[in-house]
Design an enzyme around this catalytic site. Structure first.
Site, PDB file in Angstrom:
ATOM      1  N   ASP A  61     -26.299  -7.587 -13.285  1.00  0.00           N
ATOM      2  CA  ASP A  61     -25.773  -7.082 -14.553  1.00  0.00           C
ATOM      3  C   ASP A  61     -25.458  -5.587 -14.466  1.00  0.00           C
ATOM      4  OD1 ASP A  61     -24.959  -7.146 -17.169  1.00  0.00           O
ATOM      5  OD2 ASP A  61     -26.983  -7.171 -18.021  1.00  0.00           O
TER       6      ASP A  61
ATOM      7  N   ASN B  56     -19.229 -16.602 -19.646  1.00  0.00           N
ATOM      8  CA  ASN B  56     -18.262 -15.624 -19.132  1.00  0.00           C
ATOM      9  C   ASN B  56     -16.812 -16.098 -19.292  1.00  0.00           C
ATOM     10  OD1 ASN B  56     -20.372 -14.422 -16.394  1.00  0.00           O
ATOM     11  ND2 ASN B  56     -20.136 -13.627 -18.469  1.00  0.00           N
TER      12      ASN B  56
HETATM   13  C1  FPP Z   1     -22.261  -8.679 -15.121  1.00  0.00           C
HETATM   14  O1  FPP Z   1     -21.830  -7.369 -15.367  1.00  0.00           O
HETATM   15  C2  FPP Z   1     -21.606  -9.210 -13.948  1.00  0.00           C
HETATM   16  C3  FPP Z   1     -20.763 -10.277 -13.943  1.00  0.00           C
HETATM   17  C4  FPP Z   1     -20.428 -11.030 -15.158  1.00  0.00           C
HETATM   18  C5  FPP Z   1     -20.100 -10.731 -12.720  1.00  0.00           C
HETATM   19  C6  FPP Z   1     -20.902 -10.699 -11.463  1.00  0.00           C
HETATM   20  C7  FPP Z   1     -19.945 -10.676 -10.331  1.00  0.00           C
HETATM   21  C8  FPP Z   1     -20.062  -9.913  -9.233  1.00  0.00           C
HETATM   22  C9  FPP Z   1     -21.240  -9.100  -8.940  1.00  0.00           C
HETATM   23  C10 FPP Z   1     -18.972  -9.826  -8.226  1.00  0.00           C
HETATM   24  C11 FPP Z   1     -18.676 -10.985  -7.382  1.00  0.00           C
HETATM   25  C12 FPP Z   1     -19.773 -11.925  -7.039  1.00  0.00           C
HETATM   26  C13 FPP Z   1     -19.848 -12.581  -5.857  1.00  0.00           C
HETATM   27  C14 FPP Z   1     -20.891 -13.603  -5.628  1.00  0.00           C
HETATM   28  C15 FPP Z   1     -18.914 -12.285  -4.769  1.00  0.00           C
HETATM   29  P1  FPP Z   1     -21.067  -7.053 -16.728  1.00  0.00           P
HETATM   30  O2  FPP Z   1     -19.620  -7.120 -16.448  1.00  0.00           O
HETATM   31  O3  FPP Z   1     -21.559  -7.954 -17.815  1.00  0.00           O
HETATM   32  O4  FPP Z   1     -21.532  -5.576 -16.960  1.00  0.00           O
HETATM   33  P2  FPP Z   1     -21.778  -4.853 -18.361  1.00  0.00           P
HETATM   34  O5  FPP Z   1     -22.899  -5.588 -19.051  1.00  0.00           O
HETATM   35  O6  FPP Z   1     -22.172  -3.474 -17.945  1.00  0.00           O
HETATM   36  O7  FPP Z   1     -20.481  -4.893 -19.111  1.00  0.00           O
END
Ligand code: FPP
Length: 247
Positions: free
Chosen positions: A26, A74
């Protein structure tokens, strides 16, 4: 040098209590904002941190590493962010499978595949087949995954078994439910790490986390390194788990 997990086996003489680590990655968006970049840059940097986590897990001798890459919820993000994330996952599968295979890592993907594009599903199938015989570590990617969705699917399959007379309701036990989940044959996570300061499960491994320990490092996912992984493991190894029993 002995890994944390190996050291633990040597010191206690027991099987290591840390077999499965799961991570809620996250903070990509906040990382991007802090650096004056677009959210997609945060996700790209997040993919670099995925490499760090895998290296950390291999170094620590972990058997299963599960990464929450994309939740059922998501899909409700803006279309351009969803397509950026899907493109990143595709790129990851294209670029990293060879290296995972070389390191003896098996890949498994859990989640609902019917919302994924046909080319991603085909890449996942091929990667799972290619790495199926690897035993150094299993990397589980939770993609289009929601724990309630997983539980509904499990209940449906058990209900079908009952309706067709293959199973009696009074015989249903916890192991039957575990085996009907997408995580069948994967041990429950011993430790769940969630970055970014948020402290909730967000529909991740709800059944499987009944006795899981938690770690909430105060950093955003793109800044996560293998040293952070090791620190969470070392902290876990100092805890005493009682599983509801008396101390
Ligand atoms: C949460 O951060 C993260 C995600 C919804 C996506 C996770 C994906 C990756 C780490 C990249 C690719 C993964 C792989 C396995 C190659 P957020 O966007 O919710 O962050 P925020 O809460 O700060 O907005």
């Amino acid at each position: 040098m002995a890994t944390s997990a190996q050291k633990c086996v040597e010191e206690t003489g027991d099987a290591c209590p840390l077999s499965h680590v799961a991570i809620i990655m996250d903070g990509n968006g906040r990382w991007a904002t802090r650096h004056g970049k677009a959210r997609s840059a945060g996700h790209r940097k997040g993919a670099d941190a995925v490499r760090e986590a895998i290296e950390g897990a291999v170094d620590c001798g972990i058997n299963y590493l599960t990464l929450y890459a994309f939740s059922s919820e998501n899909w409700n993000r803006p279309a351009d962010e969803v397509s950026d994330l899907m493109a990143l996952l595709k790129l990851y599968l294209q670029r990293e499978i060879k290296s995972l295979h070389k390191q003896g890592i098996r890949l498994r993907v859990i989640g609902r595949r019917d919302r994924l594009s046909a080319d991603i599903v085909s890449m996942i199938d091929k990667a799972e087949q290619k790495t199926a015989g690897n035993s150094r570590m299993t990397l589980v990617i939770a993609l289009s995954y929601g724990s309630r969705d997983e539980l509904v699917t499990a209940v449906q399959s058990i209900a079908e078994a009952v309706a067709s007379g293959k199973m009696r309701p009074e015989d249903i036990c916890e192991a039957d439910i575990s085996q009907a989940l997408w995580t069948a044959d994967i041990p429950d996570p011993d430790l769940i790490i969630r970055t970014s300061g948020e402290q909730r499960l967000s529909n991740f491994l709800l059944w499987q986390a009944a006795y899981t320990e938690f770690s909430f490092p105060d950093l955003l996912w793109p800044d996560f390194t293998k040293a952070d992984f090791r620190a969470a493991v070392d902290d876990f190894l100092g805890r005493h788990r009682r599983f509801g029993a008396r101390p």
